[in-house]
Design a protein around this motif. Structure first.
Motif, PDB file in Angstrom:
ATOM      1  N   GLN A 137      14.262   5.519  -7.207  1.00 37.54           N
ATOM      2  CA  GLN A 137      12.908   5.781  -6.166  1.00 37.54           C
ATOM      3  C   GLN A 137      12.278   4.614  -6.185  1.00 37.54           C
ATOM      4  O   GLN A 137      12.400   3.708  -7.175  1.00 37.54           O
ATOM      5  CB  GLN A 137      12.117   6.880  -6.750  1.00 37.54           C
ATOM      6  CG  GLN A 137      13.083   8.228  -6.974  1.00 37.54           C
ATOM      7  CD  GLN A 137      11.853   9.119  -7.569  1.00 37.54           C
ATOM      8  OE1 GLN A 137      10.988   9.570  -6.936  1.00 37.54           O
ATOM      9  NE2 GLN A 137      12.156   9.833  -8.813  1.00 37.54           N
ATOM     10  N   VAL A 138      11.484   4.490  -5.218  1.00 35.97           N
ATOM     11  CA  VAL A 138      10.767   2.976  -5.213  1.00 35.97           C
ATOM     12  C   VAL A 138       9.412   3.569  -4.302  1.00 35.97           C
ATOM     13  O   VAL A 138       9.143   4.113  -3.446  1.00 35.97           O
ATOM     14  CB  VAL A 138      11.448   2.020  -4.073  1.00 35.97           C
ATOM     15  CG1 VAL A 138      10.410   0.695  -3.677  1.00 35.97           C
ATOM     16  CG2 VAL A 138      12.972   1.710  -4.482  1.00 35.97           C
ATOM     17  N   VAL A 139       8.307   2.763  -4.981  1.00 34.76           N
ATOM     18  CA  VAL A 139       7.113   2.864  -4.472  1.00 34.76           C
ATOM     19  C   VAL A 139       6.516   1.440  -4.500  1.00 34.76           C
ATOM     20  O   VAL A 139       6.462   0.734  -5.578  1.00 34.76           O
ATOM     21  CB  VAL A 139       6.183   3.933  -5.513  1.00 34.76           C
ATOM     22  CG1 VAL A 139       4.677   3.995  -4.876  1.00 34.76           C
ATOM     23  CG2 VAL A 139       6.767   5.187  -5.481  1.00 34.76           C
ATOM     24  N   ILE A 140       5.962   1.061  -3.138  1.00 31.00           N
ATOM     25  CA  ILE A 140       5.064  -0.131  -3.206  1.00 31.00           C
ATOM     26  C   ILE A 140       3.666  -0.132  -3.664  1.00 31.00           C
ATOM     27  O   ILE A 140       2.893   0.956  -3.221  1.00 31.00           O
ATOM     28  CB  ILE A 140       5.023  -0.666  -1.940  1.00 31.00           C
ATOM     29  CG1 ILE A 140       6.450  -1.080  -1.468  1.00 31.00           C
ATOM     30  CG2 ILE A 140       4.104  -1.962  -1.698  1.00 31.00           C
ATOM     31  CD1 ILE A 140       6.445  -1.563   0.125  1.00 31.00           C
ATOM     32  N   VAL A 141       3.251  -0.709  -4.696  1.00 33.15           N
ATOM     33  CA  VAL A 141       1.650  -0.895  -5.314  1.00 33.15           C
ATOM     34  C   VAL A 141       1.204  -2.140  -4.885  1.00 33.15           C
ATOM     35  O   VAL A 141       1.831  -3.056  -5.657  1.00 33.15           O
ATOM     36  CB  VAL A 141       2.061  -0.218  -6.756  1.00 33.15           C
ATOM     37  CG1 VAL A 141       0.306  -0.636  -7.147  1.00 33.15           C
ATOM     38  CG2 VAL A 141       2.412   1.024  -7.046  1.00 33.15           C
ATOM     39  N   SER A 142       0.346  -2.135  -4.065  1.00 35.26           N
ATOM     40  CA  SER A 142      -0.270  -3.542  -3.574  1.00 35.26           C
ATOM     41  C   SER A 142      -1.822  -3.273  -3.755  1.00 35.26           C
ATOM     42  O   SER A 142      -2.436  -2.483  -3.533  1.00 35.26           O
ATOM     43  CB  SER A 142      -0.027  -3.737  -2.248  1.00 35.26           C
ATOM     44  OG  SER A 142      -0.562  -4.891  -1.798  1.00 35.26           O
ATOM     45  N   ASN A 143      -2.425  -4.836  -4.209  1.00 36.76           N
ATOM     46  CA  ASN A 143      -3.686  -4.745  -4.360  1.00 36.76           C
ATOM     47  C   ASN A 143      -4.451  -4.988  -3.042  1.00 36.76           C
ATOM     48  O   ASN A 143      -5.447  -5.149  -2.444  1.00 36.76           O
ATOM     49  CB  ASN A 143      -4.133  -5.870  -5.018  1.00 36.76           C
ATOM     50  CG  ASN A 143      -4.194  -5.343  -6.556  1.00 36.76           C
ATOM     51  OD1 ASN A 143      -4.027  -4.532  -6.645  1.00 36.76           O
ATOM     52  ND2 ASN A 143      -4.255  -6.642  -7.337  1.00 36.76           N
ATOM     53  N   ASN A 144      -3.328  -5.343  -1.640  1.00 33.83           N
ATOM     54  CA  ASN A 144      -3.817  -5.489  -0.235  1.00 33.83           C
ATOM     55  C   ASN A 144      -4.262  -4.222   0.161  1.00 33.83           C
ATOM     56  O   ASN A 144      -4.166  -3.223  -0.218  1.00 33.83           O
ATOM     57  CB  ASN A 144      -2.579  -5.778   0.501  1.00 33.83           C
ATOM     58  CG  ASN A 144      -3.063  -7.016   1.330  1.00 33.83           C
ATOM     59  OD1 ASN A 144      -3.968  -6.881   2.169  1.00 33.83           O
ATOM     60  ND2 ASN A 144      -2.165  -7.938   1.615  1.00 33.83           N
ATOM     61  N   ASN A 145      -4.878  -4.334   1.690  1.00 36.76           N
ATOM     62  CA  ASN A 145      -5.549  -3.227   2.264  1.00 36.76           C
ATOM     63  C   ASN A 145      -4.630  -2.297   2.774  1.00 36.76           C
ATOM     64  O   ASN A 145      -3.542  -2.493   3.067  1.00 36.76           O
ATOM     65  CB  ASN A 145      -6.651  -3.965   3.282  1.00 36.76           C
ATOM     66  CG  ASN A 145      -5.834  -4.746   4.192  1.00 36.76           C
ATOM     67  OD1 ASN A 145      -4.866  -4.323   4.740  1.00 36.76           O
ATOM     68  ND2 ASN A 145      -6.465  -5.718   4.380  1.00 36.76           N
ATOM     69  N   LEU A 146      -5.221  -1.127   3.103  1.00 46.35           N
ATOM     70  CA  LEU A 146      -4.403  -0.168   3.906  1.00 46.35           C
ATOM     71  C   LEU A 146      -3.389  -0.682   5.197  1.00 46.35           C
ATOM     72  O   LEU A 146      -2.353  -0.272   5.278  1.00 46.35           O
ATOM     73  CB  LEU A 146      -5.255   1.019   4.300  1.00 46.35           C
ATOM     74  CG  LEU A 146      -4.593   2.034   5.097  1.00 46.35           C
ATOM     75  CD1 LEU A 146      -3.394   2.777   4.326  1.00 46.35           C
ATOM     76  CD2 LEU A 146      -5.559   3.135   5.675  1.00 46.35           C
TER      77      LEU A 146
END
Length: 165
Positions: free
Chosen positions: A63-72
């Motif tokens: 499974q993959v989830v992107i977790v970013s500090n960037n904005n929506l």
């Protein structure tokens, strides 16, 4: 504290990660950063090579989830066309987004890894949660934001200096 900045694995790119080795070690989920990990910080879309890699990852049962500090806007515009769930404005290295990603995948920390290009956010946050951490070389460091260049990269250099001593 410095031990929390040391990744379990360091590779040049995501394409150098031994997916069979991850699976053999019990990893079933991948939490990945976006900018300078999957694509350059200013690249709006996934490359054909990245799309192929993600399809391979999913075929292998990860499974993959992107977790970013960037904005929506940035994260949604990137992740939606490739149908990858995401968490934006993650505030890494805090635990909340990593916990949320694990909940989305219905996995425990020891069943997931974090892939990212920054020691101060991805590696530190992942290690604090007990995740397997993988550090990649930034794809386009010249395009990094001010805070990353001025603060995070300087702190990383200082930490690396002290670790080498």
């Amino acid at each position: 504290m410095l031990n929390l900045l040391i990744p379990r694995l360091q590779v040049a790119t995501i394409y150098d990660i031994d997916l069979d080795g991850l699976a053999a070690s019990g990893i079933r989920g991948i939490i990945t950063d976006l900018d300078n990990t999957l694509v350059g910080a200013r690249d709006p879309d996934a490359t054909p090579e990245l799309i192929d890699w993600l399809e391979n990852v999913k075929r292998r049962g990860f499974q993959v989830v992107i977790v970013s500090n960037n904005n929506l806007a940035r994260v949604q515009a990137f992740a939606s066309p490739i149908r990858v769930p995401f968490i934006h404005s993650a505030r890494k290295p805090t635990n909340a987004a990593f916990r949320k990603a694990l909940q989305l995948m219905k996995l425990r920390a020891e069943e997931a890894c974090v892939i990212g290009d920054q020691m101060m956010t991805d590696v530190l946050g992942g290690n604090r949660m007990g995740l397997f951490t993988i550090l990649v070389t930034p794809i386009s460091p010249q395009d990094e934001g001010f805070f990353t260049k001025a603060v995070n990269r300087r702190l990383e250099r200082a930490a690396l200096y002290w670790m080498r001593k």
